[in-house]
Design an enzyme around this catalytic site. Structure first.
Site, PDB file in Angstrom:
ATOM      1  N   PHE A   1      55.464  42.579  42.611  1.00 39.65           N
ATOM      2  CA  PHE A   1      54.083  43.043  42.289  1.00 39.65           C
ATOM      3  C   PHE A   1      53.946  43.960  41.295  1.00 39.65           C
ATOM      4  O   PHE A   1      54.738  44.997  41.254  1.00 39.65           O
ATOM      5  CB  PHE A   1      53.408  43.534  43.756  1.00 39.65           C
ATOM      6  CG  PHE A   1      52.822  42.775  44.621  1.00 39.65           C
ATOM      7  CD1 PHE A   1      53.378  41.781  45.365  1.00 39.65           C
ATOM      8  CD2 PHE A   1      51.331  42.524  44.555  1.00 39.65           C
ATOM      9  CE1 PHE A   1      52.652  41.045  46.184  1.00 39.65           C
ATOM     10  CE2 PHE A   1      50.520  41.870  45.660  1.00 39.65           C
ATOM     11  CZ  PHE A   1      51.179  40.822  46.331  1.00 39.65           C
TER      12      PHE A   1
ATOM     13  N   CYS B   1      39.730  50.810  39.514  1.00 37.06           N
ATOM     14  CA  CYS B   1      38.994  49.740  39.575  1.00 37.06           C
ATOM     15  C   CYS B   1      37.478  50.019  39.337  1.00 37.06           C
ATOM     16  O   CYS B   1      37.143  51.199  39.414  1.00 37.06           O
ATOM     17  CB  CYS B   1      38.777  49.258  41.189  1.00 37.06           C
ATOM     18  SG  CYS B   1      37.931  47.646  41.722  1.00 37.06           S
TER      19      CYS B   1
ATOM     20  N   CYS C   1      34.312  49.223  46.766  1.00 33.37           N
ATOM     21  CA  CYS C   1      33.973  48.341  48.052  1.00 33.37           C
ATOM     22  C   CYS C   1      34.176  49.448  49.352  1.00 33.37           C
ATOM     23  O   CYS C   1      35.230  49.981  49.495  1.00 33.37           O
ATOM     24  CB  CYS C   1      34.667  47.241  48.269  1.00 33.37           C
ATOM     25  SG  CYS C   1      34.782  46.046  46.656  1.00 33.37           S
TER      26      CYS C   1
ATOM     27  N   CYS D   1      37.530  48.520  50.922  1.00 33.33           N
ATOM     28  CA  CYS D   1      38.831  48.654  50.361  1.00 33.33           C
ATOM     29  C   CYS D   1      39.978  49.266  51.040  1.00 33.33           C
ATOM     30  O   CYS D   1      39.667  50.344  51.481  1.00 33.33           O
ATOM     31  CB  CYS D   1      38.522  49.146  48.886  1.00 33.33           C
ATOM     32  SG  CYS D   1      40.020  48.967  47.739  1.00 33.33           S
ATOM     33  N   ASP D   2      40.987  48.556  51.188  1.00 32.89           N
ATOM     34  CA  ASP D   2      42.236  48.802  51.689  1.00 32.89           C
ATOM     35  C   ASP D   2      43.343  49.208  50.799  1.00 32.89           C
ATOM     36  O   ASP D   2      44.486  49.441  51.361  1.00 32.89           O
ATOM     37  CB  ASP D   2      42.618  47.801  52.724  1.00 32.89           C
ATOM     38  CG  ASP D   2      43.078  46.366  51.986  1.00 32.89           C
ATOM     39  OD1 ASP D   2      42.982  46.257  50.791  1.00 32.89           O
ATOM     40  OD2 ASP D   2      43.878  45.750  52.746  1.00 32.89           O
ATOM     41  N   THR D   3      43.028  49.298  49.443  1.00 32.02           N
ATOM     42  CA  THR D   3      43.937  49.590  48.360  1.00 32.02           C
ATOM     43  C   THR D   3      43.784  50.875  47.818  1.00 32.02           C
ATOM     44  O   THR D   3      42.832  51.436  47.387  1.00 32.02           O
ATOM     45  CB  THR D   3      43.786  48.628  47.393  1.00 32.02           C
ATOM     46  OG1 THR D   3      43.820  47.271  47.855  1.00 32.02           O
ATOM     47  CG2 THR D   3      44.851  48.554  46.477  1.00 32.02           C
TER      48      THR D   3
ATOM     49  N   GLU E   1      44.984  38.454  40.785  1.00 28.88           N
ATOM     50  CA  GLU E   1      43.551  38.522  41.518  1.00 28.88           C
ATOM     51  C   GLU E   1      42.705  39.666  40.968  1.00 28.88           C
ATOM     52  O   GLU E   1      42.976  40.764  40.743  1.00 28.88           O
ATOM     53  CB  GLU E   1      43.977  38.829  43.158  1.00 28.88           C
ATOM     54  CG  GLU E   1      42.753  39.229  44.052  1.00 28.88           C
ATOM     55  CD  GLU E   1      42.887  39.437  45.229  1.00 28.88           C
ATOM     56  OE1 GLU E   1      43.810  38.652  45.647  1.00 28.88           O
ATOM     57  OE2 GLU E   1      42.038  40.082  45.893  1.00 28.88           O
TER      58      GLU E   1
ATOM     59  N   HIS F   1      51.017  39.290  54.939  1.00 27.30           N
ATOM     60  CA  HIS F   1      51.971  40.417  54.319  1.00 27.30           C
ATOM     61  C   HIS F   1      51.824  41.440  55.755  1.00 27.30           C
ATOM     62  O   HIS F   1      52.714  42.204  56.034  1.00 27.30           O
ATOM     63  CB  HIS F   1      51.621  40.903  53.191  1.00 27.30           C
ATOM     64  CG  HIS F   1      50.449  41.412  52.793  1.00 27.30           C
ATOM     65  ND1 HIS F   1      49.312  40.392  52.910  1.00 27.30           N
ATOM     66  CD2 HIS F   1      49.949  42.437  52.661  1.00 27.30           C
ATOM     67  CE1 HIS F   1      48.286  41.005  52.421  1.00 27.30           C
ATOM     68  NE2 HIS F   1      48.761  42.052  52.281  1.00 27.30           N
TER      69      HIS F   1
HETATM   70  S1  SF4 Z   1      38.435  45.770  47.256  1.00 29.54           S
HETATM   71 FE1  SF4 Z   1      38.980  47.659  46.137  1.00 29.54          FE
HETATM   72  S2  SF4 Z   1      40.275  46.966  44.746  1.00 29.54           S
HETATM   73 FE2  SF4 Z   1      38.972  44.946  45.261  1.00 29.54          FE
HETATM   74  S3  SF4 Z   1      37.245  45.166  43.937  1.00 29.54           S
HETATM   75 FE3  SF4 Z   1      36.824  46.388  45.958  1.00 29.54          FE
HETATM   76  S4  SF4 Z   1      37.144  48.424  45.284  1.00 29.54           S
HETATM   77 FE4  SF4 Z   1      38.152  47.242  43.823  1.00 29.54          FE
END
Ligand code: SF4
Length: 202
Positions: free
Chosen positions: A27, A33, A37, A40-42, A101, A196
């Protein structure tokens, strides 16, 4: 400042989502970004990210890809903010097949081998514009707001595969049941789960 702002390079691991779930890969996770969102989990914050030249990214990916699977998942954050021709040429030149993605709100600056578009309009009321309306797979994150009409609208777009993926939050059991029901009634769609997380790999 020169270079790509990278949050993480890691592997070997498994692709967890979509048509290639279960395949070994490495990865590249970009920082930053253009959306925020609520679900968002990132962690894509620039804090803790590092800048690398294309050649440095490739060298690290080659080191990580110990089994020579040569499948690279490029994600973020939003990869369309940084993915460009020099980096695409560098990683593909090293033999990697590139899977990306994107949230679909920006055009990619260079080609990829597998394109996943994951629109998230429910988190951005009236402010979400899907620019990328074709690709290999469309992956819709399902929460309590997603309806039959959403699936029916998206499946008119030019994608080979359509995946509905339950949002893995505190309401996961309900959302999974809702997603299974939606997919059962819309045969062009398939269920995607975050494999995962289930098997416990990064
Ligand atoms: S989920 Fe997170 S990484 Fe994906 S578009 Fe929304 S804010 Fe951006």
């Amino acid at each position: 400042m020169a270079g790509y702002l990278v949050k993480e390079l890691f592997g070997p691991t498994l692709q967890g989502e979509g048509a290639h779930a279960g395949r070994p890969c490495v990865f590249l996770r970009f920082a930053v970004c253009n959306l925020a969102c609520s679900w968002c989990d990132t962690d894509f914050a620039p804090e803790g990210a590092e800048r690398f030249a294309a050649a440095e990214i490739v060298a690290r990916l080659v080191d990580l890809d110990v089994h020579r699977a040569r499948m690279l998942v490029v994600t973020g954050g939003e990869p369309a903010l940084q993915w460009d021709v020099p980096l695409a040429e560098a990683v593909r030149g090293a033999g990697f097949r590139v899977h990306t993605e994107t949230n679909g709100t920006r055009a990619l600056g260079a080609p990829v081998d597998w394109l996943t578009v994951s629109p998230k309009p429910q988190f951005h009321e009236g402010r979400f514009e899907l620019v990328m309306q074709s690709g290999d797979e469309l992956k819709l994150v399902v929460d309590e707001t997603v309806t039959d009409a959403d699936l029916e609208r998206y499946q008119t777009l030019d994608f080979r595969h359509f995946f509905a993926q339950p949002c893995m939050d505190a309401r996961y059991a309900d959302t999974l049941a809702r997603t299974v029901d939606l997919v059962a009634r819309h045969p062009r769609w398939r269920l995607s789960v975050q494999l995962h997380k289930i098997v416990g790999v990064p």
